[in-house]
Write a protein that holds these residues in place. Structure first.
Motif, PDB file in Angstrom:
ATOM      1  N   LEU A  33     -16.906  -0.137  -7.556  1.00  0.00           N
ATOM      2  CA  LEU A  33     -15.705   0.517  -8.077  1.00  0.00           C
ATOM      3  C   LEU A  33     -14.513  -0.009  -7.296  1.00  0.00           C
ATOM      4  N   VAL A  34     -13.456  -0.391  -8.011  1.00  0.00           N
ATOM      5  CA  VAL A  34     -12.269  -0.936  -7.348  1.00  0.00           C
ATOM      6  C   VAL A  34     -11.038  -0.125  -7.745  1.00  0.00           C
ATOM      7  N   ALA A  35     -10.277   0.325  -6.758  1.00  0.00           N
ATOM      8  CA  ALA A  35      -9.037   1.065  -7.024  1.00  0.00           C
ATOM      9  C   ALA A  35      -7.861   0.293  -6.441  1.00  0.00           C
ATOM     10  N   SER A  36      -6.912  -0.101  -7.311  1.00  0.00           N
ATOM     11  CA  SER A  36      -5.746  -0.827  -6.820  1.00  0.00           C
ATOM     12  C   SER A  36      -4.701   0.162  -6.312  1.00  0.00           C
ATOM     13  N   GLU A  37      -3.835  -0.336  -5.438  1.00  0.00           N
ATOM     14  CA  GLU A  37      -2.761   0.501  -4.884  1.00  0.00           C
ATOM     15  C   GLU A  37      -1.868   1.017  -6.019  1.00  0.00           C
ATOM     16  N   GLU A  38      -1.672   0.165  -7.017  1.00  0.00           N
ATOM     17  CA  GLU A  38      -0.831   0.522  -8.161  1.00  0.00           C
ATOM     18  C   GLU A  38      -1.399   1.738  -8.899  1.00  0.00           C
ATOM     19  N   GLU A  39      -2.744   1.715  -9.130  1.00  0.00           N
ATOM     20  CA  GLU A  39      -3.388   2.840  -9.818  1.00  0.00           C
ATOM     21  C   GLU A  39      -3.330   4.109  -8.979  1.00  0.00           C
ATOM     22  N   ILE A  40      -3.573   3.962  -7.683  1.00  0.00           N
ATOM     23  CA  ILE A  40      -3.560   5.126  -6.792  1.00  0.00           C
ATOM     24  C   ILE A  40      -2.182   5.792  -6.858  1.00  0.00           C
ATOM     25  N   GLY A  48     -31.097   2.913 -10.412  1.00  0.00           N
ATOM     26  CA  GLY A  48     -31.355   1.503 -10.161  1.00  0.00           C
ATOM     27  C   GLY A  48     -30.434   0.912  -9.110  1.00  0.00           C
ATOM     28  N   VAL A  49     -29.287   1.552  -8.882  1.00  0.00           N
ATOM     29  CA  VAL A  49     -28.342   1.048  -7.881  1.00  0.00           C
ATOM     30  C   VAL A  49     -28.873   1.362  -6.482  1.00  0.00           C
ATOM     31  N   GLU A  50     -28.892   0.356  -5.634  1.00  0.00           N
ATOM     32  CA  GLU A  50     -29.332   0.573  -4.254  1.00  0.00           C
ATOM     33  C   GLU A  50     -28.159   0.631  -3.289  1.00  0.00           C
ATOM     34  N   VAL A  51     -27.060  -0.040  -3.673  1.00  0.00           N
ATOM     35  CA  VAL A  51     -25.862  -0.011  -2.820  1.00  0.00           C
ATOM     36  C   VAL A  51     -24.630   0.274  -3.680  1.00  0.00           C
ATOM     37  N   GLY A  52     -23.884   1.296  -3.307  1.00  0.00           N
ATOM     38  CA  GLY A  52     -22.622   1.612  -3.963  1.00  0.00           C
ATOM     39  C   GLY A  52     -21.476   1.086  -3.118  1.00  0.00           C
ATOM     40  N   ILE A  53     -20.495   0.445  -3.778  1.00  0.00           N
ATOM     41  CA  ILE A  53     -19.343  -0.112  -3.057  1.00  0.00           C
ATOM     42  C   ILE A  53     -18.065   0.441  -3.669  1.00  0.00           C
ATOM     43  N   PHE A  54     -17.171   0.938  -2.827  1.00  0.00           N
ATOM     44  CA  PHE A  54     -15.858   1.378  -3.295  1.00  0.00           C
ATOM     45  C   PHE A  54     -14.804   0.580  -2.539  1.00  0.00           C
ATOM     46  N   VAL A  55     -14.017  -0.189  -3.290  1.00  0.00           N
ATOM     47  CA  VAL A  55     -12.978  -1.035  -2.694  1.00  0.00           C
ATOM     48  C   VAL A  55     -11.628  -0.405  -3.014  1.00  0.00           C
ATOM     49  N   LYS A  56     -10.896  -0.038  -1.967  1.00  0.00           N
ATOM     50  CA  LYS A  56      -9.612   0.642  -2.131  1.00  0.00           C
ATOM     51  C   LYS A  56      -8.498  -0.226  -1.548  1.00  0.00           C
ATOM     52  N   GLU A  57      -7.515  -0.562  -2.377  1.00  0.00           N
ATOM     53  CA  GLU A  57      -6.376  -1.330  -1.877  1.00  0.00           C
ATOM     54  C   GLU A  57      -5.470  -0.399  -1.086  1.00  0.00           C
ATOM     55  N   MET A  58      -5.053  -0.853   0.102  1.00  0.00           N
ATOM     56  CA  MET A  58      -4.286   0.016   0.999  1.00  0.00           C
ATOM     57  C   MET A  58      -3.403  -0.864   1.869  1.00  0.00           C
ATOM     58  N   ASN A  59      -2.128  -0.625   1.821  1.00  0.00           N
ATOM     59  CA  ASN A  59      -1.177  -1.395   2.628  1.00  0.00           C
ATOM     60  C   ASN A  59      -1.352  -2.904   2.438  1.00  0.00           C
ATOM     61  N   GLY A  60      -1.619  -3.292   1.204  1.00  0.00           N
ATOM     62  CA  GLY A  60      -1.752  -4.716   0.919  1.00  0.00           C
ATOM     63  C   GLY A  60      -3.128  -5.292   1.198  1.00  0.00           C
TER      64      GLY A  60
END
Lengths: 317, 317
Positions: free
Chosen positions: A224-231, A253-265
């Motif tokens: 899951l990816v959240a851009s600074e713009e969306e936030i 089936g998912v073994e690893v969950g990843i959350f990428v949050k854009e923050m301060n560039g």
């Protein structure tokens, strides 16, 4: 380590008592604080509790006439300062001023790393929550426990155990929950406020986020990816983004969950494992850290796509 | 009502025993079934359990060598049939054939409406789950309980209590959970499978659904609408839509959550209240029914917009 009996003697010989918890308080800190201040009040003490702020999911437990925000502390002195849920005195943040203005100190905590900084220290690393220890303390001496204290201690326990889900939950945790049920608590309402209640902004943001969920490596990695713009667009706070990574990890089936949050560039990454994969190992490769099942790391000067590519290729190995 | 002692005598005097639960089984039915068949096996009985299908969130508890699907029932006869979690014999669905081919019968259940249809009936409407009753039965006579039984009974209990959240949770529920923790159960894994694990399709569908959430009446009513086209597009089953209404109800300030699902050209509506509003009253106005906090109704020959308009204007009053 000291015993409850030494602590109750110190409390009995004190008149003015302050109670502190850690900065950036959670449900265990807030619930333990309320139960302790209320219990000492019922014991006839002049007691004041302090906390940095009211945790967003604990608003239903407040206001409390005996608890103030730390910024309102006026420098008054106390006979005794009781510090809850803090492994060291730095964790009290601004509360250290209250601590310094107290003649004696007691610490009750469940962190294994506790430094034993107070005059008397009761540390039980097997307790799921400091709320458990506070309950046992009042029970040990047959002190009065009222409905408000029960609700606060139950809230403390479900906060730290993830509502009886985390591995710190023990036989004793359930035993104490059973005893607390003797009081007319509304456990449905408590669970709602502590875990379910959310904001419109967070719900709409979540909708958008989940719509763009992607799976990699035959569905074993969910991203899951959240851009600074969306936030910014949805107007949600960074604390409201806590736990979003679990939506990726909870997919079958998912073994690893990843959350990428854009923050301060740059990007802040949360990694969660379902048990098979050690995510701390991967986080460390990117100068991050954490535990086997929950870890994190940061990236700068790369695109979101590149962050995902780097992480996924690490998990491929 | 009969006592456990009469039931254990009937079990002891039987050799071949069948165990049944209700059709469309849930976690309490599946967990109670597993615990009872395993327990009777450990008691030296020749036991067979039957269920219509494995609940989607209980796959982790199966396969079980002593449990078959009802469609595989070959017409064999039993000395005793034990029916769990069924208020009447119709609730066993296809299982009624097994029941008819059994010389004697026992029912253990927690539904207040139980008809007492079996030869011996143990009904405890205060039990949060039939799993609680099964535990008490084995405990009462000091019978062997193993890790598999503990996991199954714990699953049964968290299924019917919504993981210690619903108002049926009692002091005894927590007491039993505490006793079950004496076994090396993985409660994190159980909670994950029973409540958290979901599908990619459901997650993407949820994302789309939440993106279109709307609030009415100053944010007191939250509405989610799923068209038949979207349900088909994401390829999710109707059972996967269960609980979606809670995303609307859990928004701060919302008193009533509404989920409108297009189905066979008409609309099926789920209503959930946060406690203040009686949603059954509104459901009844549209020939539906339910309880104060959870109700439903159906609409035909109207548009989705019209369904929402009709419902919201009722709640306005």
């Amino acid at each position: 380590m000291n015993q409850f009996t030494e602590i109750i003697e110190m409390i009995k010989s004190s008149e003015k008592i302050a109670v502190l918890v850690h900065e950036n308080p959670d449900g265990d800190a807030a619930g333990s604080l309320i139960a302790m201040t209320e219990g000492l009040h019922l014991l006839g003490k002049e007691v004041k509790g302090y906390l940095e702020n009211i945790p967003s999911n604990c608003g239903f437990l407040f206001p409390d006439e005996r608890i103030s925000l730390l910024e309102e502390y006026n420098g008054e002195a106390f006979d005794l300062c009781i510090v809850l849920d803090c492994g060291d005195i730095q964790r009290t943040g601004l509360g250290s001023k209250v601590y310094e203005n107290s003649k004696k100190s007691v610490c009750m905590d469940h962190h294994m790393t506790n430094t034993g900084f107070a005059n008397l220290n009761y540390i039980d690393a097997k307790a799921s929550a400091t709320g458990e220890i506070v309950f046992e303390f009042f029970e040990e001496f047959g002190l009065v426990i009222n409905e408000r204290m029960a609700t606060a201690m139950y809230s403390a326990i479900i906060s730290d155990t993830g509502r009886f889900k985390n591995s710190n939950t023990t036989q004793k945790t359930f035993e104490i929950a059973s005893k607390l049920m003797a009081f007319p608590m509304d456990i449905t309402k408590i669970a709602y406020h502590m875990f379910l209640e959310t904001s419109l902004e967070r719900t709409l943001f979540l909708g958008n986020l989940l719509s763009h969920l992607k799976l990699y490596l035959d569905g074993k990695v969910g991203v899951l990816v959240a851009s600074e713009e969306e936030i910014k667009k949805y107007g949600i706070s960074h604390s409201e983004l806590d736990g979003m990574v679990e939506y990726a990890r909870n997919i079958k089936g998912v073994e690893v969950g990843i959350f990428v949050k854009e923050m301060n560039g740059g990007f802040k990454v949360s990694l969660r494992s379902n048990g098979k994969v050690d995510v701390a190992e991967v986080a460390q490769k990117f100068n991050g850290g954490g535990h086997k099942f929950a870890a994190g790391c940061k990236f700068a000067d790369v695109s979101a796509d590149e962050v995902v590519r780097l992480l996924v290729s690490e998990f491929e190995d």
